[in-house]
Structure formats: structure tokens, C-alpha cells
Enzyme design. Structure first.
Site, PDB file in Angstrom:
ATOM      1  N   CYS A 106       0.867  -1.181   0.000  1.00 21.80           N
ATOM      2  CA  CYS A 106       0.000   0.000   0.000  1.00 21.80           C
ATOM      3  C   CYS A 106       0.898   1.224   0.000  1.00 21.80           C
ATOM      4  O   CYS A 106       1.725   1.390   0.900  1.00 21.80           O
ATOM      5  CB  CYS A 106      -0.887  -0.014   1.246  1.00 21.80           C
ATOM      6  SG  CYS A 106      -1.831   1.502   1.480  1.00 21.80           S
ATOM      7  N   CYS A 113      -2.067  15.503   2.875  1.00 23.69           N
ATOM      8  CA  CYS A 113      -3.282  15.463   2.056  1.00 23.69           C
ATOM      9  C   CYS A 113      -4.108  16.694   2.377  1.00 23.69           C
ATOM     10  O   CYS A 113      -4.078  17.198   3.497  1.00 23.69           O
ATOM     11  CB  CYS A 113      -4.070  14.210   2.396  1.00 23.69           C
ATOM     12  SG  CYS A 113      -5.583  13.988   1.440  1.00 23.69           S
ATOM     13  N   CYS A 117     -10.717  14.653   5.281  1.00 22.16           N
ATOM     14  CA  CYS A 117     -11.679  13.679   5.824  1.00 22.16           C
ATOM     15  C   CYS A 117     -11.519  13.627   7.354  1.00 22.16           C
ATOM     16  O   CYS A 117     -10.410  13.570   7.872  1.00 22.16           O
ATOM     17  CB  CYS A 117     -11.459  12.293   5.215  1.00 22.16           C
ATOM     18  SG  CYS A 117     -11.695  12.267   3.429  1.00 22.16           S
TER      19      CYS A 117
END
Ligand code: SAH
Length: 344
Positions: A106, A113, A117
Site C-alpha cells: 500500500c 493530504c 476527511c
């Protein structure tokens, strides 16, 4: 002079660069193989090139490698979490998971970012910068060198929003799955997005065979806005349309990720609404028990609630799995390791 990042070049671009240096075509092929198949760590290792050519390469090109800062191995399942230092001193994390069907990595697509969220640790400090194609590849290459084992699956689900770094993501995908490199099957690659509709549409038109995963997490715009700021920009209706379009263009089934947050999106009513959204599409739903982060007070759903939610979807013939939690003892959730390191 800004040096060209040689590991981010496509085979065609590398050929052009080598031709400009007055070199024959096969040199580009040799160098490409050293970088993307033999996973060389420097020009020095490229023993079938003359010393003179190696020196000229060093002058002209930047050779991106990542330095391993830290490796954590789970005692539960052997999952390993890697923290890498980039050439500018930033750090990113990647995860190596061992499954019966092969090894999966991953990777991160950005340093930080900017999607915001609410439940995610990666976004707490905002976006630092995009990762280059070479820096995305190198996460996989460095892990392959370190483990000595082949990687067969790649998921772009680490820190960052891949669609917010679209051009580099696309180059990365081409280099990763192209014939001259590791040649990982496109079907074994998944890109996860919080739902940037225009880029999802562009990706559909590339007609790659990769899996597109959409982080849905809620079934109405109102509920989604409470968890994900991006929901202020794109509606669930638009998302469902672009998912249908992706399937139409590529024939690939969409994955919906749905992180279950106790008391927030795990009620029976949420399951019913999720069924209604999923039914018209060819999709698979991946339920993720939320991984609580200390900066927020979200909690995991009770185990029985997770089972009841899953059973309801199954009874309605929706493809569903509950994501096996791996590496819980090693800060497995997105962005947790990097944050811990920065805080120190
Ligand atoms: N930016 C991309 C990929 C990164 S995150 C995206 O949004 O899809 C990969 C998945 O993990 C996403 O579905 C994300 O919403 C989810 N996730 C992030 N933090 C989490 C947490 N603490 N618990 C459960 N899932 C989380």
C-alpha cells in the site's frame, strides 16, 4: 541546472534523453532495466555501462531513491510498515502485507493530504507536496529489495489523494504495469479516491484494467458532508454516475469503501440506503471498521453491528466483505506512523 528525474521517465522519454546525449538506443533499454527490473540503487551498479556514461548520467539526471527510516513488523500477522525519507527530508509511509495469494504493498501518493476527511490521520497537517512517479515506484522497489520477495499487488491507499496528483499517478501506473518494468498486472492494482469526479472520468477514458475504489462512507450528501469536505463539491448522484461510466468504459467492477463509524453511519437505515445505491451498479462493498485516531472522538461499531450491517447487504445480494484488520499493533491506519514521527 534542474536535473531530470530519470526514474520518472517513460521508456520513450528515456530513449529521447539518451539520444540527446548521443547514445545508441539500446543504452536506454539497459538503463531502464537496471532501474525498473533489477531495481538498482545507483548508476554505480549499472555494470554494463562505461564509467564515462555512468558519470555523464550522474551529471544529467537525478536518481531518486528512498531511505528507510524505520520498519515496524506486526507480531500478529507479519504486516510491515515502512517509513521512508525522501530526498528533501519529507517522510512518507507504506505498508507491506502478506496474503496467501501474494504480497501486497500500500503506497502513499502525496506528502500529507488536503482533502480533510474527518476520521483520517493523513490530512491533519494538510498537504506538503505531490509525490513524483519515481517516489511512488520507489516505495515498492525499496520494499522489494528489503524483503527479497516479489510484490504482486499494489494499492494506492496510503497517505494522499491520488486523483489530486493525477498526472504523476498516471505515469506511475504506466511505469508499474508496463512491459519493460515490474510489469505488475493492471488487474492487481487498485487506486482509491475520496471522489474527484472529473479525474475519475478522465481515468475511465484511459481504459486501464485497474480497480477503482471510491471512499463512499455515507449514503446521503448531508451525512457525507459531515465526514468528508469533498462532498461539498461533488454529490453522491454525480459519483454514482461516474462509477457507472467507469464500469462502462473499462468493464471493471467498482469497489466502494465504507468505513463503519459507531453511531454515525452504521445503522440499519444506512444499510438500506447503501443497498439502494449499490444495487444498480456492478460493485463490491468493502466495509472497514473505522480505526480510531486520537485527534478525533470517532469510535468503532460494535462487532455485532458490523455483522448485522454485512448480513443485511448480503441478504440483498450485494457483494460485501469486511476488511481484515492488519497491523493494528503497528499504527496500521493511514498516516499514523508518519504523524508520530513528525510529532517527535
Ligand atoms: N485519498 C484516498 C486514499 C487514502 S485512504 C481515499 O480517500 O480513498 C484509504 C481508505 O482508508 C479510504 O477509504 C479512507 O477513507 C479510509 N480511512 C482513512 N482513515 C481511516 C480510519 N482512521 N479508519 C478507517 N478508514 C480510514
Amino acid at each position: 541546472m534542474e536535473q531530470t528525474d530519470i526514474k520518472s521517465l517513460t521508456p520513450e522519454e528515456l530513449s529521447r534523453e539518451m539520444a540527446a546525449l548521443g547514445e545508441k538506443g539500446f543504452r536506454a533499454k539497459q538503463i531502464y532495466e537496471w532501474m525498473h527490473v533489477k531495481l538498482a540503487e545507483s548508476f554505480e551498479e549499472m555494470s554494463n555501462l562505461s564509467k564515462d556514461l555512468r558519470n555523464r548520467c550522474k551529471e544529467h539526471f537525478r536518481y531518486t531513491t528512498l531511505e528507510i527510516v524505520h520498519v515496524q513488523e506486526s507480531r500478529i500477522d507479519g504486516t510491515r510498515k515502512y517509513l521512508f525519507r525522501l530526498e528533501d527530508g519529507n517522510v512518507v509511509e507504506s505498508v507491506w502485507m502478506k496474503y496467501k495469494h501474494g504480497n501486497s504493498v500500500c503506497i502513499s501518493s502525496q506528502v500529507g493530504c488536503r482533502m480533510g476527511c474527518r476520521f483520517c490521520a493523513s490530512t491533519l497537517d494538510g498537504l506538503e507536496r505531490n509525490l513524483l512517479p519515481s517516489e511512488m515506484l520507489e516505495q515498492i522497489y525499496a520494499i522489494t529489495r528489503h524483503t527479497g520477495e516479489r510484490v504482486s499487488n499494489v494499492v494506492v491507499m496510503g497517505t494522499g489523494e491520488p486523483m489530486d496528483n493525477y498526472e504523476n499517478l498516471l505515469t506511475f501506473l504506466k511505469l508499474l504495469t508496463g512491459e519493460g518494468g515490474l510489469h505488475i498486472s493492471q488487474r492487481n492494482v487498485t487506486v482509491s479516491t475520496c471522489g474527484l469526479v472529473p479525474q475519475m472520468r478522465r481515468l475511465a477514458e484511459e481504459k486501464l484494467q485497474i480497480t477503482l475504489a471510491l471512499s463512499l462512507h455515507a449514503t446521503t450528501d448531508e451525512k457525507r458532508r459531515a465526514l468528508m469536505p469533498i462532498a461539498n463539491r461533488y454529490s453522491i448522484k454525480e459519483l454514482m454516475e461516474v462509477c457507472a461510466y467507469y464500469f462502462e468504459q473499462t468493464g471493471r467492477r467498482i469497489t466502494f469503501e465504507y468505513s463503519l463509524v459507531g453511531g454515525v453511519n452504521d445503522r440499519d437505515e444506512d444499510a438500506s440506503e447503501l443497498i439502494a445505491l449499490a444495487r444498480p451498479l456492478n460493485c463490491h462493498i468493502n466495509l472497514i471498521p473505522v480505526n480510531p485516531i486520537k485527534e478525533r472522538d470517532y469510535v468503532q461499531s460494535e462487532n455485532e453491528r458490523i455483522q448485522a450491517f454485512k448480513n443485511k447487504l448480503e441478504r440483498n445480494h450485494i457483494n460485501v466483505t469486511v476488511r481484515r484488520e492488519m497491523g493494528r499493533d503497528i499504527d496500521g491506519a493511514c498516516g499514523q506512523l508518519r504523524r508520530k514521527y513528525i510529532e517527535k
